[in-house]
Design a protein around this motif. Structure first.
Motif, PDB file in Angstrom:
ATOM      1  N   GLN A  99       0.831  -1.206   0.000  1.00  0.00           N
ATOM      2  CA  GLN A  99       0.000   0.000   0.000  1.00  0.00           C
ATOM      3  C   GLN A  99       0.865   1.255   0.000  1.00  0.00           C
ATOM      4  O   GLN A  99       0.564   2.225  -0.709  1.00  0.00           O
ATOM      5  N   GLU A 100       1.930   1.258   0.791  1.00  0.00           N
ATOM      6  CA  GLU A 100       2.817   2.425   0.812  1.00  0.00           C
ATOM      7  C   GLU A 100       3.487   2.622  -0.544  1.00  0.00           C
ATOM      8  O   GLU A 100       3.634   3.751  -1.031  1.00  0.00           O
ATOM      9  N   PHE A 101       3.891   1.501  -1.161  1.00  0.00           N
ATOM     10  CA  PHE A 101       4.526   1.600  -2.462  1.00  0.00           C
ATOM     11  C   PHE A 101       3.562   2.117  -3.517  1.00  0.00           C
ATOM     12  O   PHE A 101       3.900   2.967  -4.347  1.00  0.00           O
ATOM     13  N   GLU A 102       2.333   1.649  -3.476  1.00  0.00           N
ATOM     14  CA  GLU A 102       1.333   2.105  -4.448  1.00  0.00           C
ATOM     15  C   GLU A 102       1.034   3.585  -4.264  1.00  0.00           C
ATOM     16  O   GLU A 102       0.878   4.334  -5.237  1.00  0.00           O
ATOM     17  N   ALA A 103       0.964   4.029  -2.986  1.00  0.00           N
ATOM     18  CA  ALA A 103       0.702   5.454  -2.744  1.00  0.00           C
ATOM     19  C   ALA A 103       1.864   6.315  -3.265  1.00  0.00           C
ATOM     20  O   ALA A 103       1.658   7.358  -3.910  1.00  0.00           O
ATOM     21  N   MET A 104       3.096   5.897  -3.010  1.00  0.00           N
ATOM     22  CA  MET A 104       4.250   6.653  -3.489  1.00  0.00           C
ATOM     23  C   MET A 104       4.323   6.624  -5.006  1.00  0.00           C
ATOM     24  O   MET A 104       4.688   7.604  -5.645  1.00  0.00           O
ATOM     25  N   LEU A 105       3.956   5.482  -5.601  1.00  0.00           N
ATOM     26  CA  LEU A 105       3.987   5.370  -7.050  1.00  0.00           C
ATOM     27  C   LEU A 105       2.975   6.305  -7.692  1.00  0.00           C
ATOM     28  O   LEU A 105       3.290   6.987  -8.686  1.00  0.00           O
ATOM     29  N   ARG A 106       1.785   6.399  -7.134  1.00  0.00           N
ATOM     30  CA  ARG A 106       0.778   7.330  -7.668  1.00  0.00           C
ATOM     31  C   ARG A 106       1.271   8.777  -7.545  1.00  0.00           C
ATOM     32  O   ARG A 106       1.058   9.604  -8.441  1.00  0.00           O
ATOM     33  N   GLU A 107       1.898   9.085  -6.410  1.00  0.00           N
ATOM     34  CA  GLU A 107       2.378  10.457  -6.213  1.00  0.00           C
ATOM     35  C   GLU A 107       3.445  10.817  -7.241  1.00  0.00           C
ATOM     36  O   GLU A 107       3.423  11.904  -7.828  1.00  0.00           O
ATOM     37  N   ARG A 108       4.410   9.926  -7.490  1.00  0.00           N
ATOM     38  CA  ARG A 108       5.452  10.196  -8.467  1.00  0.00           C
ATOM     39  C   ARG A 108       4.867  10.316  -9.879  1.00  0.00           C
ATOM     40  O   ARG A 108       5.295  11.168 -10.664  1.00  0.00           O
ATOM     41  N   MET A 109       3.884   9.493 -10.184  1.00  0.00           N
ATOM     42  CA  MET A 109       3.261   9.553 -11.503  1.00  0.00           C
ATOM     43  C   MET A 109       2.523  10.872 -11.689  1.00  0.00           C
ATOM     44  O   MET A 109       2.564  11.482 -12.755  1.00  0.00           O
ATOM     45  N   SER A 116      10.313  -3.045 -12.023  1.00  0.00           N
ATOM     46  CA  SER A 116      11.393  -3.295 -11.065  1.00  0.00           C
ATOM     47  C   SER A 116      10.898  -3.689  -9.693  1.00  0.00           C
ATOM     48  O   SER A 116      11.683  -3.864  -8.769  1.00  0.00           O
ATOM     49  N   ASN A 117       9.597  -3.786  -9.513  1.00  0.00           N
ATOM     50  CA  ASN A 117       9.015  -4.234  -8.238  1.00  0.00           C
ATOM     51  C   ASN A 117       9.470  -3.349  -7.077  1.00  0.00           C
ATOM     52  O   ASN A 117      10.028  -3.807  -6.079  1.00  0.00           O
ATOM     53  N   HIS A 118       9.261  -2.041  -7.220  1.00  0.00           N
ATOM     54  CA  HIS A 118       9.476  -0.977  -6.248  1.00  0.00           C
ATOM     55  C   HIS A 118      10.880  -0.994  -5.612  1.00  0.00           C
ATOM     56  O   HIS A 118      11.054  -0.634  -4.472  1.00  0.00           O
ATOM     57  N   GLN A 119      11.868  -1.406  -6.344  1.00  0.00           N
ATOM     58  CA  GLN A 119      13.233  -1.310  -5.828  1.00  0.00           C
ATOM     59  C   GLN A 119      13.982  -0.110  -6.418  1.00  0.00           C
ATOM     60  O   GLN A 119      14.957   0.340  -5.866  1.00  0.00           O
ATOM     61  N   THR A 120      13.567   0.404  -7.582  1.00  0.00           N
ATOM     62  CA  THR A 120      14.186   1.565  -8.206  1.00  0.00           C
ATOM     63  C   THR A 120      13.091   2.532  -8.586  1.00  0.00           C
ATOM     64  O   THR A 120      12.168   2.160  -9.301  1.00  0.00           O
ATOM     65  N   LEU A 121      13.130   3.713  -8.108  1.00  0.00           N
ATOM     66  CA  LEU A 121      12.078   4.694  -8.366  1.00  0.00           C
ATOM     67  C   LEU A 121      12.516   5.617  -9.478  1.00  0.00           C
ATOM     68  O   LEU A 121      13.605   6.152  -9.419  1.00  0.00           O
TER      69      LEU A 121
END
Length: 623
Positions: A576-586, A618-623
């Motif tokens: 969930q944290e990764f998905e939230a950060m991913l949406r924010e970066r997008m 990359s499965n949330h290892q490289t942003l």
């Protein structure tokens, strides 16, 4: 030659050992001293010298000589008793000494398996009686028979069925479909030996179809000699079915618990097979045991009725008309060639021809309607000495409903005689006792049901006397303890049945739950105890409900295939944290892209798109 003859003559003297050892001490042989000094061989099997000495003492005490066969048998018996006999051959190699101390284990019966002892009379009313074929038809359906035959045997014994050639029709209730064509009402219905009903044309096609049976061992294929019923598997024979007629549209009335029911007082003279209601005013002896079919008002009370040849021909003509109509429909809809229709039509015409051959035969003992005296007072003509009086209801049903013995006892205490009972009784039904069939023991207890065949289903009805004024308060108070005990047993039985019903429902829900768990690939956990009385299956819950369910041991996630899988709490939080950060970066990337212009032919856009691809792969290892 002389020596040989002398040897033959002296041989018996040398072989008769019983005479030589008959005395207490053995004597020498008169033929020579050498024979007396040599020890003679024992003529018995084995090496038991002690047994041989016992045999000698036994012979000396009895003082007689025995033959060689008796000597041999006695020696064997002594050795068997002493246990020193040694057998020879193959059987002697197998020891059977373990059988001498063979003991069966003691069977300990649990207290639940031991039936409780009761001083009260054993009630064997619910014994199952197997009925098949003609006995089943005789006990469950009304029969229309030819009135040109004398049925004295059936009048004396209700268990004797009517011969098949004398049956005109069997009256059955509606609602039975043909198992072959699945029509709601069979056309030209016929009943087979097991009691199932088919269309006549369907039966003919069924018997015409050849079925081959292959032997598994030899592989030999041969034609099956008989047919089996498609419903129950009973063996069916061709031409062994009976004609059927359906009853008119009448509701199959059954007494309902908590509702009012009407009972009629029946009168059955001794020796009669036809009980009739008292209010009809018709003498059963004047009508006879089997009334004619023209007396339609007596049909609900009679088990068998007679009909004339004209009525039988009329029924066959109805079958022919129904068969023609059905053939026209089948020809238009299914392009039927009419093969079995023609066979059925030939059989119906042959039945009409058989009746016409004996149409001049006079009927036997058929009462006319003009000779009947309506309005006969049966209570004045009959009493307890020459007739039975009893209450019965629901005459259109195949089950016979009678009043329970306790209720009859209360009425008898009130009116003192059976013949003084009211003609009609209206009361609320408190309970109906089913699962009872007519047996010989039941007939000895309740003689008024002696006109019913063995195996007939009957039911006893218990009334609630608080809803009627026929019973005085004094009588009700006298039988109050028995009524209270009856209600207590009824309450206990209903409570037990409700408990068993709830246990069954829970078991079914558990089986359904395990089934869905196996389908979803879940492991069996500890059984969850629900607070509510109606638990909801986990696999049937909505996604919104599963999130708020406090009884859920693990949070589940819905896959794209529609199944649910358990999710680890820690990994779920990281996702969930990764998905939230991913949406924010997008969102930041999209907002930055909107404010800038493309540079160097769109290189910045290609770089951003490439970084997006890396984020997803990359499965949330490289942003």
């Amino acid at each position: 030659m002389g020596k040989k003859e002398s040897k033959d003559v002296t041989e018996p003297n040398g072989t008769n050992q019983s005479n030589r050892h008959s005395g207490p001490t053995p004597s020498k042989s008169p033929k020579g001293g050498n024979n007396g000094s040599r020890r003679q061989p024992h003529r018995y099997h084995g090496k038991n010298h002690v047994g041989h000495k016992k045999k000698q003492r036994f012979e000396s005490e009895n003082g007689g000589a025995k033959s060689i066969e008796d000597d041999f048998d006695m020696t064997i018996a002594e050795e068997l008793n002493s246990g020193n006999y040694k057998m020879k051959g193959r059987r002697a190699q197998v020891s059977i000494n373990h059988l001498l101390q063979l003991q069966f284990p003691e069977v300990k019966k649990s207290p639940e398996s031991i039936p409780p002892k009761s001083v009260r009379r054993k009630q064997n009313n619910s014994h199952h009686i197997h009925l098949h074929g003609d006995s089943f038809v005789n006990a469950h359906y009304r029969v229309l028979a030819d009135n040109r035959i004398n049925y004295k045997e059936q009048s004396n014994n209700p268990n004797v069925p009517v011969p098949r050639e004398n049956i005109v029709r069997i009256v059955v209730p509606r609602g039975q479909n043909c198992p072959i064509c699945l029509s709601e009402e069979p056309v030209v219905p016929r009943m087979v030996v097991c009691g199932h009903i088919f269309c006549l044309s369907c039966l003919l096609s069924f018997f015409a179809a050849e079925e081959a049976v292959k032997n598994k061992d030899t592989g030999y294929v041969q034609k099956r000699k008989f047919k089996e019923c498609p419903l129950c598997g009973s063996i069916l024979r061709s031409q062994n079915f009976k004609p059927v007629i359906f009853e008119s549209d009448k509701s199959q009335e059954r007494p309902q618990i908590g509702k009012e029911s009407s009972f009629h007082l029946m009168c059955k003279p001794h020796g009669s097979m036809l009980p009739l209601p008292v209010h009809l005013g018709v003498d059963p002896l004047a009508v006879g045991d089997f009334p004619p079919v023209q007396m339609s008002q007596l049909a609900p009370y009679s088990r068998m009725m007679t009909c004339s040849s004209g009525y039988a021909i009329e029924l066959l003509e109805r079958d022919i008309d129904a068969l023609n109509t059905q053939y026209e429909v089948d020809r238009v809809l299914y392009n039927d060639d009419g093969k079995f229709y023609k066979l059925a039509l030939e059989e119906l015409n042959a039945g009409v021809a058989r009746i016409l051959q004996d149409i001049d035969k006079e009927p036997v003992d058929v009462p006319s309607l003009a000779s009947l005296h309506l309005g006969t007072n049966l209570k004045a003509k009959y009493d307890e000495s020459n007739a039975f009086f009893f209450f019965q209801t629901a005459f259109e049903s195949s089950t016979r409903y009678f009043l329970s013995p306790l209720d009859v006892k209360m009425l008898l205490f009130t009116y003192e005689r059976y013949s003084r009972f009211p003609d009609e009784l209206n009361a609320v039904v408190e309970n109906v006792i089913y699962d009872t069939v007519v047996t010989e023991e039941l007939m000895t207890r309740y003689k008024y049901i002696s006109h019913l065949p063995l195996g007939t289903e009957i039911a006893m009805i218990e009334l609630d006397w608080r809803s009627t004024d026929l019973i005085a308060q004094e009588v009700y108070g006298k039988f109050a303890p028995e009524l209270k005990e009856r209600r207590r047993r009824l309450h206990m039985r209903r409570t037990r049945e409700d408990k068993q019903k709830k246990l069954y429902e829970r078991r079914v829900e558990k089986e359904h739950k395990e089934f869905y768990q196996r389908e979803n690939g879940e492991e069996y956990g500890p059984e969850i105890i629900y607070d509510s009385s109606d638990p909801v299956l986990d696999s049937l819950k909505l996604e919104s409900d599963s999130a708020d369910d406090i009884h859920e041991p693990h949070r589940k996630e819905r896959t794209i295939w529609g199944t649910s899988i358990p999710v680890d709490e820690e990994s779920s939080r990281e996702n969930q944290e990764f998905e939230a950060m991913l949406r924010e970066r997008m969102q930041q990337a999209e907002s930055g892209n909107d404010g800038q212009l493309p540079v160097q032919g769109g290189k910045r856009d290609k770089k951003k798109k490439k970084s997006k691809v890396m984020l997803f792969s990359s499965n949330h290892q490289t942003l």
